[in-house]
Design a protein around this motif. Structure first.
Motif, PDB file in Angstrom:
ATOM      1  N   ALA A   1      -6.313  -1.477  -0.134  1.00 28.87           N
ATOM      2  CA  ALA A   1      -5.399  -2.071  -1.117  1.00 28.87           C
ATOM      3  C   ALA A   1      -3.937  -1.812  -0.779  1.00 28.87           C
ATOM      4  CB  ALA A   1      -5.711  -1.525  -2.511  1.00 28.87           C
ATOM      5  N   LYS A   2      -3.654  -0.852   0.096  1.00 30.08           N
ATOM      6  CA  LYS A   2      -2.283  -0.520   0.469  1.00 30.08           C
ATOM      7  C   LYS A   2      -1.817  -1.230   1.741  1.00 30.08           C
ATOM      8  CE  LYS A   2      -1.411   2.456  -2.844  1.00 30.08           C
ATOM      9  NZ  LYS A   2      -0.338   2.188  -3.845  1.00 30.08           N
ATOM     10  N   LEU A   3      -2.682  -2.029   2.357  1.00 33.58           N
ATOM     11  CA  LEU A   3      -2.300  -2.658   3.620  1.00 33.58           C
ATOM     12  C   LEU A   3      -1.205  -3.696   3.434  1.00 33.58           C
ATOM     13  CD1 LEU A   3      -5.656  -2.976   5.592  1.00 33.58           C
ATOM     14  CD2 LEU A   3      -3.996  -1.094   5.487  1.00 33.58           C
ATOM     15  N   GLY A   4      -1.172  -4.362   2.280  1.00 37.62           N
ATOM     16  CA  GLY A   4      -0.083  -5.293   2.020  1.00 37.62           C
ATOM     17  C   GLY A   4       1.261  -4.593   2.038  1.00 37.62           C
ATOM     18  N   THR A   5       1.315  -3.416   1.438  1.00 41.96           N
ATOM     19  CA  THR A   5       2.536  -2.611   1.457  1.00 41.96           C
ATOM     20  C   THR A   5       2.902  -2.218   2.879  1.00 41.96           C
ATOM     21  OG1 THR A   5       2.072  -1.729  -0.754  1.00 41.96           O
ATOM     22  CG2 THR A   5       3.594  -0.464   0.633  1.00 41.96           C
ATOM     23  N   ALA A   6       1.901  -1.819   3.657  1.00 42.40           N
ATOM     24  CA  ALA A   6       2.156  -1.430   5.051  1.00 42.40           C
ATOM     25  C   ALA A   6       2.698  -2.615   5.849  1.00 42.40           C
ATOM     26  CB  ALA A   6       0.882  -0.897   5.687  1.00 42.40           C
TER      27      ALA A   6
END
Length: 471
Positions: A456-461
């Motif tokens: 779920a944090k890959l968009g932020t990355a």
């Protein structure tokens, strides 16, 4: 197509070329940027010793105890699922456990649990689950690494800390399973519900101490030394021979370094993030005699696959290097791989570590995403992130690392790319697949990795990495 490059193959190369190498002598490594010298880098290494758990070359390199599992009951109960296990108290100290079996194409359909006894307090832990679905990691089908005859099936490794007692149980699923595995191999059927050759692996990462000064083994010769010399030389396009740390650079210095690595040819506007600090293999204490000699490279780096190690979250940042040494030993000695599978690892404090040997700025062929190891890199965040959220520091480290490494090869972290599948349970061999440049493991293979919370944090990355590149 991968290539093997030994010591003689280090002499010439450039970023993006089919063969990417590194000068083999420290005297030849004179980067135009200003990496930390031995005199200036030593204090930084000393300050971070407690946070990285490094080992000196003279320290104990670690060991693996491999113990066969036995039936948990002497008589088989009608209708009960088969179970194997092992109880041992007073064994040699270990810090990581896993279970392996003979055939890597046989899946373990069941539950694996372990409890361990603390070497410090003598107290036993409760039962902990070990991730059984680990077949999606590894070398691509048909490669020399995958076809070596040494590869075994295995669970994910579980970090348990310094322990001297273990109790493990492996229980098969009660329901019968299909006769064909996800990769075309066999699974355990009703007559053989557990894989053959089940063994418990107890891994000791070795003693911890910081490396001091230049490598003591640089002038010597021999198989062990040659492997260390090669690994240390692989990063001399960035730092002096045998550096324990690759220091961070600012944007201008990174762009200047990129131009040098490209042979002086500069792009009109290079999109590359500032180089982040990276702990090298020497920094985290890799025993270079464990891995196979030489390196394998792929043509370029078009994508980054993000993973979690599924090794649990009960580690401190001061133990991170010990965890990596344990995973490295488990991948090589227990699972039969040529080296640690990931190209990079990131701990919960955001420290980045060099993974598979061959040079952090090069397109090193990893064994991380079955079917998509060519033209990609694998980054593993240490821990298990199905229900636990990754730290902000870890996500930022992934973004900084991808902004730099993908920038070396002209890739846009927020973009899409195409990779050709080498075979897996989502895409057949030969299929051209459109993927995010920064993808999760589950995008290339049907798996839980890198865990719901990290995925779920890959968009932020992606957005952060693109911003670091100046896009």
């Amino acid at each position: 197509m991968s290539r093997i490059m030994g010591m003689r193959g280090f002499l010439t190369s450039s970023i993006g070329a089919p063969s990417i190498g590194v000068t083999c002598a420290a005297a030849l490594a004179l980067p135009l940027t200003l990496p930390a010298t031995a005199a200036t880098a030593t204090p930084a290494r000393a300050d971070r010793t407690a946070a990285t758990g490094r080992v000196a070359e003279a320290a104990v390199p670690g060991r693996t105890q491999s113990l066969p599992l036995v039936p948990r009951s002497r008589s088989r109960v009608v209708g009960a699922a088969p179970e194997q296990g092992l109880y041992r108290a007073g064994v040699r100290h270990f810090s990581l456990v896993g279970v392996v079996w003979d055939d890597p194409d046989t899946e373990l359909h069941g539950r694996v649990q372990a409890r361990t006894r603390s070497a410090a307090s003598g107290a036993w832990t409760g039962w902990q689950d070990i991730e059984t679905h680990n077949e999606e990691h590894g070398a691509d089908p048909g490669t020399a690494e995958r076809s070596s005859g040494r590869v075994r099936g295995a669970t994910a490794p579980l970090w348990v800390g310094d322990s001297d007692g273990v109790d493990v149980r492996v229980r098969a699923d009660a329901e019968p399973v299909p006769a064909t595995g996800a990769r075309g191999g066999s699974t355990a059927g009703p007559d053989s519900p557990l894989p053959s050759g089940l063994r418990l692996e107890l891994v000791d990462p070795g003693d911890e101490a910081p490396p001091q000064g230049p490598p003591a083994d640089a002038p010597r010769s021999g198989t062990r030394t040659d492997a260390a010399v090669a690994a240390y030389a692989a990063n001399t396009d960035l730092v002096p021979y045998g550096a324990a740390d690759i220091p961070e650079l600012g944007r201008w210095a990174t762009e200047r370094e990129l131009s040098r690595l490209n042979g002086g040819v500069s792009r009109a506007k290079p999109y590359i993030g500032p180089r982040p600090p990276i702990v090298t293999r020497r920094g985290w204490g890799a025993d270079e005699s464990l891995r196979e000699p030489g390196f394998r490279y792929t043509n370029t780096v078009k994508a980054a696959f993000v993973h979690h190690t599924a090794s649990g979250n009960k580690y401190t940042c001061s133990q991170a290097s010990s965890v990596i040494r344990s995973i490295y030993r488990y991948h090589v000695k227990s699972m039969g791989w040529r080296d640690i599978g990931y190209n990079f690892l990131v701990d919960r404090c955001g420290t980045i570590y060099e993974g598979r040997a061959g040079g952090v700025a090069k397109a090193v062929m990893g064994a991380h995403t079955l079917g998509f190891n060519s033209n990609s890199m694998g980054i593993a965040v240490i821990g298990t992130y199905g229900t636990t959220k990754p730290s902000a520091a870890a996500v930022t480290a992934v973004a900084r690392l991808t902004a730099w490494k993908l920038g070396l090869f002209g890739a846009n972290p927020s973009g899409k790319t195409y990779l050709t599948s080498a075979g897996g349970n989502l895409y057949p061999k030969g299929k051209n697949v459109r993927l995010n440049v920064i993808s999760g493991h589950r995008d290339g293979y049907a798996t839980e990795c890198p865990g719901k919370q990290l995925y779920a944090k890959l968009g932020t990355a992606r957005s952060s990495a693109a911003r670091y590149q100046g896009r």
